[in-house]
Design a protein around this motif. Sequence first.
Motif, mmCIF file in Angstrom:
data_model
loop_
_atom_site.group_PDB
_atom_site.id
_atom_site.type_symbol
_atom_site.label_atom_id
_atom_site.label_comp_id
_atom_site.label_asym_id
_atom_site.label_seq_id
_atom_site.Cartn_x
_atom_site.Cartn_y
_atom_site.Cartn_z
ATOM 1 N N ILE A 13 24.142 19.818 -32.217
ATOM 2 C CA ILE A 13 24.151 20.730 -33.420
ATOM 3 C C ILE A 13 24.449 19.931 -34.843
ATOM 4 O O ILE A 13 25.436 19.767 -35.191
ATOM 5 C CB ILE A 13 25.549 21.630 -33.329
ATOM 6 N N SER A 14 23.198 19.512 -34.985
ATOM 7 C CA SER A 14 23.217 18.527 -36.346
ATOM 8 C C SER A 14 21.982 18.717 -36.672
ATOM 9 O O SER A 14 20.906 19.133 -36.111
ATOM 10 C CB SER A 14 23.859 17.306 -36.136
ATOM 11 N N PHE A 15 21.768 18.098 -38.233
ATOM 12 C CA PHE A 15 20.724 17.885 -38.594
ATOM 13 C C PHE A 15 19.687 16.784 -37.670
ATOM 14 O O PHE A 15 20.395 15.800 -37.388
ATOM 15 C CB PHE A 15 20.402 17.118 -40.012
ATOM 16 N N VAL A 16 18.367 16.827 -37.581
ATOM 17 C CA VAL A 16 17.734 15.803 -36.816
ATOM 18 C C VAL A 16 18.129 14.335 -37.320
ATOM 19 O O VAL A 16 17.972 13.425 -36.196
ATOM 20 C CB VAL A 16 16.281 15.709 -36.676
ATOM 21 N N ALA A 17 18.393 13.957 -38.397
ATOM 22 C CA ALA A 17 18.665 12.669 -38.791
ATOM 23 C C ALA A 17 19.824 11.947 -38.074
ATOM 24 O O ALA A 17 19.849 10.860 -37.611
ATOM 25 C CB ALA A 17 19.063 12.522 -40.264
ATOM 26 N N SER A 18 20.781 12.800 -37.563
ATOM 27 C CA SER A 18 21.910 12.165 -36.690
ATOM 28 C C SER A 18 21.479 11.618 -35.293
ATOM 29 O O SER A 18 22.212 10.670 -35.080
ATOM 30 C CB SER A 18 22.983 13.374 -36.306
ATOM 31 N N ASN A 34 19.664 5.254 -50.368
ATOM 32 C CA ASN A 34 19.104 6.163 -50.829
ATOM 33 C C ASN A 34 19.023 7.530 -50.211
ATOM 34 O O ASN A 34 18.625 8.514 -50.600
ATOM 35 C CB ASN A 34 17.355 5.782 -51.083
ATOM 36 N N SER A 35 19.521 7.624 -49.116
ATOM 37 C CA SER A 35 19.843 8.759 -48.336
ATOM 38 C C SER A 35 20.936 8.508 -47.169
ATOM 39 O O SER A 35 21.154 7.323 -46.676
ATOM 40 C CB SER A 35 18.532 9.404 -47.637
ATOM 41 N N ALA A 36 21.507 9.837 -46.771
ATOM 42 C CA ALA A 36 22.313 9.549 -45.483
ATOM 43 C C ALA A 36 21.569 9.086 -44.491
ATOM 44 O O ALA A 36 21.956 8.355 -43.426
ATOM 45 C CB ALA A 36 23.186 10.890 -45.162
ATOM 46 N N THR A 37 20.451 9.538 -44.336
ATOM 47 C CA THR A 37 19.518 8.996 -43.303
ATOM 48 C C THR A 37 19.238 7.642 -43.051
ATOM 49 O O THR A 37 19.423 7.232 -42.068
ATOM 50 C CB THR A 37 17.905 9.620 -43.549
ATOM 51 N N SER A 38 18.947 6.901 -44.366
ATOM 52 C CA SER A 38 19.030 5.399 -44.164
ATOM 53 C C SER A 38 20.318 5.059 -43.912
ATOM 54 O O SER A 38 20.547 3.860 -43.185
ATOM 55 C CB SER A 38 18.807 5.169 -45.757
ATOM 56 N N ALA A 39 21.270 5.612 -44.357
ATOM 57 C CA ALA A 39 22.799 5.016 -44.072
ATOM 58 C C ALA A 39 23.150 5.107 -42.767
ATOM 59 O O ALA A 39 23.613 3.998 -42.185
ATOM 60 C CB ALA A 39 23.870 5.690 -44.849
ATOM 61 N N LEU A 40 22.476 6.393 -42.069
ATOM 62 C CA LEU A 40 22.856 6.045 -40.393
ATOM 63 C C LEU A 40 21.796 5.048 -39.905
ATOM 64 O O LEU A 40 22.384 4.414 -38.807
ATOM 65 C CB LEU A 40 22.274 7.329 -40.017
ATOM 66 N N HIS A 41 20.728 4.494 -40.392
ATOM 67 C CA HIS A 41 19.838 3.536 -39.931
ATOM 68 C C HIS A 41 20.685 2.406 -39.696
ATOM 69 O O HIS A 41 20.496 1.555 -38.772
ATOM 70 C CB HIS A 41 18.704 3.813 -40.355
ATOM 71 N N PHE A 51 28.231 9.325 -45.567
ATOM 72 C CA PHE A 51 27.944 10.546 -46.782
ATOM 73 C C PHE A 51 26.654 10.855 -47.086
ATOM 74 O O PHE A 51 25.776 10.021 -47.165
ATOM 75 C CB PHE A 51 28.872 10.390 -47.879
ATOM 76 N N SER A 52 26.222 12.123 -47.403
ATOM 77 C CA SER A 52 24.991 12.570 -48.016
ATOM 78 C C SER A 52 25.293 12.948 -49.265
ATOM 79 O O SER A 52 26.160 13.690 -49.560
ATOM 80 C CB SER A 52 24.243 13.374 -47.190
ATOM 81 N N PHE A 53 24.245 12.647 -49.961
ATOM 82 C CA PHE A 53 24.406 13.380 -51.498
ATOM 83 C C PHE A 53 23.091 14.134 -51.916
ATOM 84 O O PHE A 53 22.873 14.140 -53.041
ATOM 85 C CB PHE A 53 24.774 12.170 -52.738
ATOM 86 N N HIS A 54 22.351 14.754 -50.777
ATOM 87 C CA HIS A 54 21.378 15.621 -51.076
ATOM 88 C C HIS A 54 22.171 16.865 -51.854
ATOM 89 O O HIS A 54 23.217 17.226 -51.923
ATOM 90 C CB HIS A 54 21.122 16.194 -49.826
ATOM 91 N N PRO A 55 21.260 17.484 -52.845
ATOM 92 C CA PRO A 55 21.775 18.723 -53.620
ATOM 93 C C PRO A 55 22.342 19.687 -52.922
ATOM 94 O O PRO A 55 23.348 20.252 -53.559
ATOM 95 C CB PRO A 55 20.610 19.139 -54.371
HETATM 96 C C1 LIG Z 1 21.992 16.382 -44.590
HETATM 97 C C2 LIG Z 1 22.425 15.796 -43.512
HETATM 98 C C3 LIG Z 1 21.727 14.476 -43.164
HETATM 99 C C4 LIG Z 1 20.838 13.700 -43.859
HETATM 100 O O1 LIG Z 1 21.116 13.464 -45.233
HETATM 101 P P1 LIG Z 1 20.149 12.787 -46.298
HETATM 102 O O2 LIG Z 1 20.903 12.493 -47.225
HETATM 103 O O3 LIG Z 1 19.135 14.121 -46.712
HETATM 104 O O4 LIG Z 1 19.294 11.842 -45.622
HETATM 105 C C5 LIG Z 1 22.336 13.789 -41.823
HETATM 106 N N1 LIG Z 1 23.111 14.409 -41.249
HETATM 107 C C6 LIG Z 1 23.788 15.645 -41.287
HETATM 108 C C7 LIG Z 1 24.679 16.285 -40.580
HETATM 109 C C8 LIG Z 1 23.316 16.075 -42.614
HETATM 110 O O5 LIG Z 1 23.622 17.241 -42.920
#
Ligand SMILES: *Cc1c(COP(=O)(O)O)cnc(C)c1O
Length: 385
Positions: free
Chosen positions: A78-83, A52-59, A182-186
């Motif tokens: 230098i990334s989004f906090v999810a990394s 359901n998200s790249a955040t979940s995929a990373l987890h 990969f992320s598929f956020h809009p």
């Molecule tokens: C957008 C993004 C994510 C998270 O993606 P989601 O699908 O919103 O969870 C993680 N890492 C990077 C580098 C991103 O840009």
Amino acid sequence: MIPYGRQYIDASDIEAVVRVLESDFLTQGPKVPLFETSIAQVCSAKYAVAVNSATSALHIACRALGVGKNDIVWTSPISFVASANCALYCGATIDFIDVDKHTGLISTELFEKKLIEAYASNKLPKVVIPVHLAGHSCDMVSIHRLCKKYDIKIIEDASHAVGASYKDTPVGSCTYSDITVFSFHPVKIITAAEGGMALTNCIELANSMQQFRSHGITRNEYEMDCESHGPWYYQQVELGFNYRMTDLQAALGLSQLNKLKQFVDARTKLVSIYNEKLADIGIDLPLLPLNCQSSWHLYIIRLKDEHNRLDTFKKLRDNGIGVNVHYIPIHTQPYYQKIGFEWGMFPNAEDFYSRIISLPIFPTLTQDNIDTVIRAVKTSLTFKA
Ligand SMILES: *Cc1c(COP(=O)(O)O)cnc(C)c1O
């Protein structure tokens, strides 16, 4: 306001979603596996696990690689906090590799230096998560070589980089990594509204990620610790999550995947316009590393010492340009400061952060739009007093 990024949705995307709405399965139907095999094929990877998200995929990627309480994970500041958060979800310790000042990608030299120190103090990471900022692949040959030497696993955070390639191989092929996400956020290259994908060439990792995506449950008898009780039987063998993607999302993702090349070509064309029209105004334009074809998720300009970034940024916003900054270094976030990080720890990342502005880039940005942006950049660029 011209935003820095936005999705492109056409009639075929809408029709694809409507067809799922009219079908028997809104979720756990045929579209998710079809999206998985299609992405895997486009990227020349063996397996793909949709979530359901790249955040979940990373987890689930971290979990499948066995990241736990006594482990260390390194990523880019230098990334989004999810990394970085994905490591903390697993109870692991996070640390960062400072970036190259010019590209914002993790520096191979600093990575090697940090590895030598970590080896000496017995604090090597279990997993490294390189981030392909803006859609530019990191130096995966060197990262892979170093990780092999020290027995470290690699997860590529390619949230920006679906459609990019490295050494003529699609990002996602996992040629130089264990798992790619990969992320598929809009705002990303293709969208599923929300969604993510974890690719791998390893069947065990794929199976494990499939389990973690859905409660840690398996229906495969060979993964059970006793004989099946019957056709209804499943076993929970891990503590997993509900990270499933819906068929609605997968149908949208599939329809968008058909346009991937078109999207990346459109972005690349915009980049050449920016590169040409901004060449001689005294700012630094994006530096594309060797061997990589970017998907151009972001177009990040860097201001010089004499420029006033805050003022320039505000002026651009006042002029209706939805500029942004990618990213605020993760280690400077209050949560990360609370767990021991401080300003000054990753000076290149902080220097990069102090200069950058992301200009609008997305497939439907018109010639008029880009002319407006370029004019605004020229008139907004201000200098320090
Ligand atoms: C957008 C993004 C994510 C998270 O993606 P989601 O699908 O919103 O969870 C993680 N890492 C990077 C580098 C991103 O840009």
